[in-house]
Design an enzyme around this catalytic site. Structure first.
Site, PDB file in Angstrom:
ATOM      1  N   GLY A 283       8.144  -7.756  -2.846  1.00 44.00           N
ATOM      2  CA  GLY A 283       9.332  -8.093  -2.052  1.00 44.00           C
ATOM      3  C   GLY A 283       9.568  -9.582  -1.874  1.00 44.00           C
TER       4      GLY A 283
ATOM      5  CB  CYS B  85       6.511  -9.016   0.365  1.00 38.95           C
ATOM      6  SG  CYS B  85       4.889  -8.358   0.107  1.00 38.95           S
TER       7      CYS B  85
ATOM      8  N   GLY C 185       3.915  -5.317  -2.612  1.00 37.42           N
ATOM      9  CA  GLY C 185       3.786  -6.742  -2.887  1.00 37.42           C
ATOM     10  C   GLY C 185       4.903  -7.461  -3.608  1.00 37.42           C
TER      11      GLY C 185
HETATM   12  P1  5GP Z   1      13.292  -7.336  -1.812  1.00 34.63           P
HETATM   13  O1  5GP Z   1      14.427  -6.487  -2.311  1.00 34.63           O
HETATM   14  O2  5GP Z   1      13.724  -8.245  -0.715  1.00 34.63           O
HETATM   15  O3  5GP Z   1      12.569  -8.051  -2.914  1.00 34.63           O
HETATM   16  O4  5GP Z   1      12.202  -6.320  -1.214  1.00 34.63           O
HETATM   17  C1  5GP Z   1      12.509  -5.449  -0.158  1.00 34.63           C
HETATM   18  C2  5GP Z   1      11.268  -4.664   0.198  1.00 34.63           C
HETATM   19  O5  5GP Z   1      10.200  -5.537   0.622  1.00 34.63           O
HETATM   20  C3  5GP Z   1      11.414  -3.719   1.367  1.00 34.63           C
HETATM   21  O6  5GP Z   1      12.127  -2.545   1.056  1.00 34.63           O
HETATM   22  C4  5GP Z   1       9.957  -3.460   1.747  1.00 34.63           C
HETATM   23  O7  5GP Z   1       9.360  -2.471   0.944  1.00 34.63           O
HETATM   24  C5  5GP Z   1       9.298  -4.793   1.434  1.00 34.63           C
HETATM   25  N1  5GP Z   1       9.048  -5.556   2.657  1.00 34.63           N
HETATM   26  C6  5GP Z   1       9.905  -5.826   3.668  1.00 34.63           C
HETATM   27  N2  5GP Z   1       9.326  -6.585   4.618  1.00 34.63           N
HETATM   28  C7  5GP Z   1       8.065  -6.797   4.232  1.00 34.63           C
HETATM   29  C8  5GP Z   1       6.956  -7.496   4.795  1.00 34.63           C
HETATM   30  O8  5GP Z   1       7.023  -8.119   5.852  1.00 34.63           O
HETATM   31  N3  5GP Z   1       5.795  -7.442   4.100  1.00 34.63           N
HETATM   32  C9  5GP Z   1       5.689  -6.760   2.931  1.00 34.63           C
HETATM   33  N4  5GP Z   1       4.511  -6.726   2.337  1.00 34.63           N
HETATM   34  N5  5GP Z   1       6.726  -6.140   2.333  1.00 34.63           N
HETATM   35  C10 5GP Z   1       7.884  -6.138   2.979  1.00 34.63           C
END
Ligand code: 5GP
Length: 347
Positions: free
Chosen positions: A183, A186, A181
């Site tokens: 991300g 996300c 959650g």
């Molecule tokens: P960020 O560094 O952009 O904050 O988070 C990256 C992470 O978000 C990814 O490695 C993955 O675990 C998560 N993530 C990527 N795409 C999605 C998505 O469509 N839904 C959700 N729930 N998490 C995602």
């Protein structure tokens, strides 16, 4: 129904308390870490930051650029075996040693992973990745992959609590990926109401993993170099970044020109965009749990990764950690209700 009253913290809830230090300059700080992994017995040395296995972040081009800095890339799972065959031909060992092969948990995924791993012995990391790591199916799949690949480093996730970290390590994972959650693209917390503040998830999961000789990846929720440091300070052995490495030349996202400006598309792997592209749309029984955003195009990733590494080095000098490895021991977090001063806008 039960309510847990313990305080759970995200990155925005804390800052590092500075400590007296003998370090004169951030150039004295060593960010490289050496790991020997529990099950595979493999050794790896590098800067434990990982580009996320998202198809507008974790590309072959990203792997080649980041390996120059000793940084890893979890290459997304949408490349074909033929794409991998082409990639391994043109790359030196250090790029392949720093690339993770991502996979889901279907029978077809298993066969594809076998085919990719058979291309070269230089590929040593397998990243088994599903959104909900609480499925019993993941545990069985990790056991199966461990039996097939006794000497490869296996990462599995995503989970956010110590009980499941232990179960995955006991099933054969060397590394457990932590984060549900947080991300940047996300929407799980909004769509499902499920999640766990990321710093607490890291602290609790690191404790569980380290007790068994396992490692964790803090995955998601870092929006600046300070957050990356906080993740390491909380006990993450590796930190995975999506949004912070998106929008670059190597991210391989779709370029869009709008009002005379250049943007790059970035989307969650469970977003409508991703499902339209890879699965022929969102299945009727599910909801998209990811966003699609346009990021200003940022050019090559070199400057960004250096900026992130510089920030982490600087954190280490503020708390007197000569090596990244010491950061967690030297970390005292203070709870805060403010972060940056935004009077002239956001950094
Ligand atoms: P960020 O560094 O952009 O904050 O988070 C990256 C992470 O978000 C990814 O490695 C993955 O675990 C998560 N993530 C990527 N795409 C999605 C998505 O469509 N839904 C959700 N729930 N998490 C995602």
């Amino acid at each position: 129904m039960r309510i847990e009253q313990d305080l759970k913290l995200g990155f925005k809830d804390v800052l590092f308390r500075p400590k007296r230090s003998t370090l004169k300059s951030r150039s004295q700080v060593e960010l490289t870490r050496d790991f020997t992994f529990k099950h595979s017995g493999r050794q790896w040395a590098g800067v434990p930051i990982i580009a996320a296995n998202m198809d507008s972040v974790g590309s072959f081009e990203m792997a080649a650029s980041l390996a120059k800095h000793g940084v890893m890339t979890a290459v997304h799972k949408h490349y074909t075996v033929a794409d991998w065959a082409e990639f391994v031909k043109n790359n030196d060992t250090s790029v392949l040693n720093n690339a993770m092969v991502s996979t889901g948990t279907s029978e077809a995924d298993f066969q594809k992973t076998k085919d990719i791993m058979a291309l070269t012995d230089d590929l040593i990391f397998i990243c088994i990745d599903i959104a909900n790591g609480y499925s019993e199916h993941l545990v069985e799949y990790v056991e199966k992959v461990r039996t097939e690949f006794p000497d490869k480093v296996i990462s599995a996730g995503n989970v956010v609590t110590g009980d499941m970290v232990e179960e995955l390590i006991l099933a054969g994972a060397d590394i457990v990926k932590v984060g549900i959650g947080p991300g940047s693209v996300c929407t799980t917390r909004v769509k499902t109401g499920v999640g766990y503040p990321q710093l607490s998830a890291i602290i609790e999961c690191a404790d569980a993993a380290h007790g068994l000789g396992g490692r964790i990846i803090g995955d998601g929720g870092c929006s600046c170099a300070g957050d990356v440091s906080k993740a390491f300070g909380g006990g993450a052995d590796f930190v995975m970044l999506g949004g912070m490495l998106a929008g670059h030349e190597e991210s391989n996202g779709e370029i869009i020109e709008k009002d005379g400006q250049t943007f790059m598309k970035f989307y969650g792997m469970s977003s409508q965009s991703a499902m339209d592209k890879h699965s022929g749309g969102v299945a009727k029984y599910r909801a998209a749990e990811g966003k699609t955003v346009l990021l200003p195009y940022r050019g090559p990733v070199d400057n960004t990764i250096q900026d992130i590494m510089g920030g982490v080095r600087s954190t280490c000098t503020y708390v007197g950690a000569a090596q990244l490895k010491e950061l967690t021991k030297r970390a005292t977090f203070i709870r805060v209700q403010e972060q940056e001063n935004n009077v002239y806008g956001k950094e």
